[in-house]
Design a protein around this motif. Structure first.
Motif, short mmCIF file in Angstrom:
data_model
loop_
_atom_site.label_atom_id
_atom_site.label_comp_id
_atom_site.label_asym_id
_atom_site.label_seq_id
_atom_site.Cartn_x
_atom_site.Cartn_y
_atom_site.Cartn_z
N GLU A 150 -1.30 -3.89 -4.56
CA GLU A 150 -2.34 -3.83 -3.52
C GLU A 150 -3.64 -3.19 -4.03
O GLU A 150 -4.71 -3.74 -3.83
N PRO A 151 -3.59 -2.03 -4.72
CA PRO A 151 -4.85 -1.45 -5.22
C PRO A 151 -5.59 -2.38 -6.19
O PRO A 151 -6.82 -2.46 -6.15
N LYS A 152 -4.85 -3.08 -7.02
CA LYS A 152 -5.47 -4.01 -7.96
C LYS A 152 -6.16 -5.15 -7.20
O LYS A 152 -7.27 -5.56 -7.54
N LEU A 153 -5.51 -5.64 -6.16
CA LEU A 153 -6.07 -6.71 -5.34
C LEU A 153 -7.32 -6.24 -4.60
O LEU A 153 -8.33 -6.95 -4.55
N VAL A 154 -7.26 -5.05 -4.05
CA VAL A 154 -8.41 -4.48 -3.32
C VAL A 154 -9.61 -4.34 -4.26
O VAL A 154 -10.73 -4.74 -3.93
N LYS A 155 -9.38 -3.76 -5.44
CA LYS A 155 -10.47 -3.55 -6.40
C LYS A 155 -11.02 -4.88 -6.90
O LYS A 155 -12.24 -5.03 -7.06
N ALA A 172 -20.70 1.89 0.21
CA ALA A 172 -20.26 2.72 1.35
C ALA A 172 -18.75 2.78 1.44
O ALA A 172 -18.17 3.86 1.64
N LEU A 173 -18.10 1.65 1.26
CA LEU A 173 -16.63 1.62 1.33
C LEU A 173 -16.00 2.46 0.22
O LEU A 173 -15.04 3.19 0.45
N THR A 181 -5.11 3.55 -1.86
CA THR A 181 -4.17 3.58 -0.73
C THR A 181 -4.54 2.62 0.38
O THR A 181 -3.76 2.43 1.32
N THR A 182 -5.71 2.01 0.31
CA THR A 182 -6.17 1.08 1.35
C THR A 182 -5.52 -0.28 1.15
O THR A 182 -5.44 -0.77 0.02
N SER A 183 -5.10 -0.89 2.24
CA SER A 183 -4.49 -2.21 2.14
C SER A 183 -5.56 -3.29 2.00
O SER A 183 -6.71 -3.10 2.41
N PHE A 184 -5.16 -4.40 1.45
CA PHE A 184 -6.05 -5.55 1.29
C PHE A 184 -6.57 -6.02 2.65
O PHE A 184 -7.76 -6.29 2.82
N GLU A 185 -5.67 -6.09 3.64
CA GLU A 185 -6.05 -6.54 4.98
C GLU A 185 -7.09 -5.59 5.59
O GLU A 185 -8.02 -6.04 6.26
N ASP A 186 -6.93 -4.30 5.35
CA ASP A 186 -7.86 -3.31 5.90
C ASP A 186 -9.25 -3.51 5.31
O ASP A 186 -10.25 -3.50 6.03
N ILE A 187 -9.33 -3.67 4.02
CA ILE A 187 -10.64 -3.80 3.35
C ILE A 187 -11.32 -5.11 3.79
O ILE A 187 -12.52 -5.14 4.01
#
Length: 191
Positions: A150-155, A172-173, A181-187
């Motif tokens: 998940e972190p790799k996907l978010v980044k 800002a994000l 720790t942030t989920s892909f869906e959240d971002i």
């Protein structure tokens, strides 16, 4: 009392309907990953997945699973695997044909991971279109045995957005949210 009788009638109707009438997806040369996910759910709903997954010897469940599988594959493939006598063997034959041997699978995975590394959002893409592309790569890699964290996907998502249009939002994000720790869906939802 009238309500109680209505409830009993609706319960009886549900019990009498038998197996659900879920439409099976049709397998094509290009959709094995999505097909297998959909078929797994259809087989679970019909309570026959364990005959496919574990090879449980229950003739009625095996026949139901085979019927569902044969509805969802092209005739040419049925001709090749039609002589197999249990749903596990049919599922494994379909998988082997589309996922391939370990070397082919490893090659597909390397190609997919290279595509993941190269992908960038085009100026003409919408967030939804780009998220769909990333999700497709993630699903395909998971089907090949490689889960993208998940972190790799978010980044990757944030790095791949067009800088001109999204630089202020990204900055800002990154200041407010812990990307580990942030989920892909959240971002995606925040954008």
């Amino acid at each position: 009392m009238g309500d109680k009788k209505e409830e009993d009638t609706s319960e009886t109707k549900m019990k009498e309907t038998g197996p659900s009438s879920i439409k099976c997806p049709m397998l094509t040369a290009a959709n094995y990953t999505v097909w297998s996910m959909r078929m797994k759910i259809a087989l679970k709903v019909n309570k026959v997945w364990e005959t496919v997954e574990e090879g449980i010897k229950d003739e009625d469940k095996n026949n139901m699973a085979m019927a569902l599988l044969f509805q969802s594959i092209p005739e040419a493939l049925i001709l090749h695997i039609g002589e197999l006598d249990n749903s596990k063997a049919v599922w494994d034959a379909i998988k082997a044909r589309h996922v391939g041997a370990d070397l082919v699978q490893e090659s597909r995975l390397q190609t997919l991971m290279a595509e993941f590394d190269r992908i960038k959002m085009k100026e003409t893409d919408t967030i939804d279109v780009f998220v769909g592309k990333l999700s497709e790569i993630t699903s395909k890699s998971a089907a090949l045995g490689e889960t993208i964290d998940e972190p790799k996907l978010v980044k990757k998502f944030l790095k791949s957005l067009p800088r001109k249009r999204y630089i202020h939002i990204i900055a800002a994000l990154e200041q407010v949210i812990d990307l580990n720790t942030t989920s892909f869906e959240d971002i995606v939802g925040r954008l």
